[in-house]
Write a protein that holds these residues in place. Structure first.
Motif, short mmCIF file in Angstrom:
data_model
loop_
_atom_site.label_atom_id
_atom_site.label_comp_id
_atom_site.label_asym_id
_atom_site.label_seq_id
_atom_site.Cartn_x
_atom_site.Cartn_y
_atom_site.Cartn_z
N ASN A 1 0.81 -1.22 0.00
CA ASN A 1 0.00 0.00 0.00
C ASN A 1 0.84 1.27 0.00
OD1 ASN A 1 -3.09 -0.69 0.39
ND2 ASN A 1 -1.95 -2.14 1.66
N THR A 2 2.14 1.13 -0.27
CA THR A 2 3.05 2.28 -0.22
C THR A 2 2.61 3.39 -1.16
OG1 THR A 2 4.94 0.95 0.45
CG2 THR A 2 5.41 3.05 -0.60
N LEU B 1 -0.59 5.16 -0.02
CA LEU B 1 -0.33 6.02 1.13
C LEU B 1 0.43 7.28 0.71
CD1 LEU B 1 0.60 3.24 3.70
CD2 LEU B 1 -1.36 4.78 3.87
N VAL C 1 0.84 10.37 3.21
CA VAL C 1 1.03 9.69 4.48
C VAL C 1 2.42 9.06 4.49
CG1 VAL C 1 0.26 7.81 5.99
CG2 VAL C 1 -1.43 9.20 4.77
N TRP D 1 -6.71 3.46 8.52
CA TRP D 1 -7.15 4.23 7.36
C TRP D 1 -8.28 5.19 7.78
CZ3 TRP D 1 -3.01 2.50 6.12
CH2 TRP D 1 -2.68 1.29 5.50
N LEU E 1 -8.60 8.42 5.32
CA LEU E 1 -8.33 7.98 3.96
C LEU E 1 -9.57 7.28 3.38
CD1 LEU E 1 -4.80 6.39 4.51
CD2 LEU E 1 -5.35 8.75 3.90
#
Length: 224
Positions: free
Chosen positions: A26-27, A30, A35, A203, A208
């Motif tokens: 999920n880099t 984000l 984030v 999240w 998010l």
């Protein structure tokens, strides 16, 4: 949107490995929400002692439950080869100190190296607490001279001290296990999260956009 996730991780914890995988997957998402993710190597043994916690396998009821929970986690996170090696548990000081040095010196490949060390232990049954075996794992990313440097620095007072500092930092954030997360949101608020199954809460806390698990009704049978 903006925020920061500080993840306190030890390779001795299989759930830490799963959390690392999920964060790496999920880099980009984000980053698109501004984030920041900071993965911090810690010593889980020190966290257990400092918090008064005990490993789950020392309580028979937890040990039985863990059999079911680990199977579910393997399926959910897509790591079918995850298994507890015969030599478990290990004293994870050497690999964790090595990771502290790698983070400081080779930041671009730190996260992948952390994942590689966890994978070697939890999927391939490699005892990464042994210097010669850890060297083999590191040799897939680093030159021979660099591997010697990493192992040497891992045994130096400086990086022993830095791992202790990281562990104390996690304890100061309320940690009683790994993976432990300290999350800051755009409002400047901060909260802790524990475990590899709390990402949906993170999240939500970060504000998010995310999709919840949805239970679908049974399909009606077609009328003939």
């Amino acid at each position: 949107m903006s925020g920061k996730i500080t993840a306190y991780i030890d390779c001795v914890s299989p759930y830490s490995y799963l959390a690392l995988l999920h964060l790496s997957r999920n880099t980009r998402a984000l980053q698109s929400h501004d984030v920041e993710v900071d993965v911090v190597p810690v010593f889980l043994g020190g966290i257990n002692v400092g918090s008064g916690n005990k490993p789950p396998w020392t309580l028979p009821a937890k040990a039985v439950y863990s059999t079911y929970d680990s199977a579910r986690a393997k399926s959910y996170f897509g790591v079918p080869n995850l298994r507890t090696p015969q030599f478990f548990p290990i004293l994870s000081l050497l690999p964790q100190r090595a990771l502290v040095y790698i983070k400081a010196t080779f930041p671009d490949i730190f996260l992948q190296t952390f994942i590689d060390i966890c994978s070697a232990m939890w999927e391939n049954g490699v005892d990464v607490s042994k210097p010669e075996l850890l060297a083999e794992v590191l040799g897939k990313k680093f030159e021979e001279e660099q591997v010697r440097e990493i192992l040497g620095k891992a045994n130096s007072p400086q990086y022993k001290g830095l791992l202790n500092t990281n562990t104390k930092e996690a304890l100061d954030c309320g940690a009683f296990g790994c993976p432990w997360f300290w999350v800051s949101n755009a409002k400047g608020e901060e909260e802790p999260f524990f475990g590899s199954d709390r990402f949906h809460f993170m999240w939500q806390y970060l504000g998010l956009p995310w999709k919840d698990i949805e239970l679908l009704p049974a399909m009606e049978k077609a009328k003939i």
